[in-house]
Scaffold this active site. Structure first.
Site, PDB file in Angstrom:
ATOM      1  N   CYS A  80       0.827  -1.217   0.000  1.00 33.41           N
ATOM      2  CA  CYS A  80       0.000   0.000   0.000  1.00 33.41           C
ATOM      3  C   CYS A  80       0.865   1.273   0.000  1.00 33.41           C
ATOM      4  O   CYS A  80       1.429   1.608  -1.034  1.00 33.41           O
ATOM      5  CB  CYS A  80      -1.002  -0.050   1.151  1.00 33.41           C
ATOM      6  N   ILE A 140      -7.108  -0.587   1.742  1.00 35.25           N
ATOM      7  CA  ILE A 140      -7.469   0.542   2.618  1.00 35.25           C
ATOM      8  C   ILE A 140      -6.912   1.829   1.993  1.00 35.25           C
ATOM      9  O   ILE A 140      -5.699   2.009   1.920  1.00 35.25           O
ATOM     10  CB  ILE A 140      -6.878   0.363   4.036  1.00 35.25           C
ATOM     11  N   ARG A 141      -7.790   2.682   1.529  1.00 33.26           N
ATOM     12  CA  ARG A 141      -7.371   3.890   0.792  1.00 33.26           C
ATOM     13  C   ARG A 141      -6.206   3.539  -0.144  1.00 33.26           C
ATOM     14  O   ARG A 141      -5.134   4.166  -0.121  1.00 33.26           O
ATOM     15  CB  ARG A 141      -6.987   5.023   1.746  1.00 33.26           C
ATOM     16  N   HIS A 176      -2.918  -5.390   1.662  1.00 37.74           N
ATOM     17  CA  HIS A 176      -2.169  -5.627   2.906  1.00 37.74           C
ATOM     18  C   HIS A 176      -2.151  -7.102   3.313  1.00 37.74           C
ATOM     19  O   HIS A 176      -2.901  -7.494   4.216  1.00 37.74           O
ATOM     20  CB  HIS A 176      -2.827  -4.858   4.052  1.00 37.74           C
ATOM     21  N   GLU A 178      -0.145  -8.436   5.172  1.00 41.83           N
ATOM     22  CA  GLU A 178       0.282  -8.485   6.579  1.00 41.83           C
ATOM     23  C   GLU A 178      -0.904  -8.482   7.537  1.00 41.83           C
ATOM     24  O   GLU A 178      -0.757  -8.794   8.713  1.00 41.83           O
ATOM     25  CB  GLU A 178       1.252  -7.334   6.891  1.00 41.83           C
TER      26      GLU A 178
END
Ligand code: GLN
Length: 193
Positions: A80, A140-141, A176, A178
């Site tokens: 990201c 996320i964004r 992501h 992670e």
């Protein structure tokens, strides 16, 4: 030999990457100083905020040393915000003077907050080249990739846009891994070192 992989620890979800890398078989360490950067075989740039990370890279006098190590061939993985920073060119980089700064490791143009203009966050199962089945991807964004150079492989797409790419041993995902329990993307990176 176990690879020593740094996680840039200025801002963002450092802890999640440290855990994922350890589970993927690497020796994972935080990187905040020049000497720590010099001591690692490879580096992960976490998710977070690319403009904030850029500002801190400058303040911690890591920006040019990091660019130099990447130019010298140090493998890296960015998720990201990390994907944004690994690009050669950033679209919508932010307010001049406080913008996200490209590190130039992957020949690509990445647009910040590209999906975010439509919907802030979403999750989905996507195909990922080289991995069996699908990968559960959390956005996320998130950015997307608008242009890739000839040496860049596109490994995954979402809504028609590249969201996972690789150039040599440097990898970037707009999502992501992670944040999920699935360590396959981290293992792909660690196993390539
Ligand atoms: N929108 C963020 C940025 O511009 C990235 C978001 C993330 O890392 N989850 O850096």
């Amino acid at each position: 030999m176990t690879a020593r992989v740094g996680v840039l620890a200025l801002q963002g979800d450092t802890r999640e990457h440290l855990a994922a890398l350890t589970e993927a078989g690497a020796q994972a360490v935080t990187v905040r100083r020049r000497a720590e950067l010099d001591s690692v075989d490879a580096l992960v740039i976490p998710g977070g905020e690319s403009t904030a990370m850029s500002k801190l890279l400058r303040e911690f006098e890591l920006l040019e040393p990091l660019r130099a190590r990447l130019a010298d061939g140090m493998p890296a993985y960015g998720s990201c915000a990390g994907m944004i920073l690994l690009a050669t060119e950033i679209a919508d980089a932010g307010v001049p003077g406080r913008e996200a700064l490209p590190l130039g490791a992957i020949d690509m143009t990445v647009r910040r907050n590209a999906f975010g203009r439509q919907v802030d966050s979403f999750e989905g199962d996507i195909a990922f080249d080289g991995l069996e089945g699908s990968v559960h991807a959390v956005f996320i964004r998130a950015p997307w990739v608008e242009r890739v150079g000839p040496g860049v492989e596109v490994l995954a797409r979402a809504a028609g846009h590249p969201v996972a790419v690789r150039q040599g041993r440097t990898l970037a995902t707009a999502f992501h891994p992670e944040m999920t329990g699935d360590r396959r993307v981290h293992r792909l990176f660690v196993d390539s070192l």
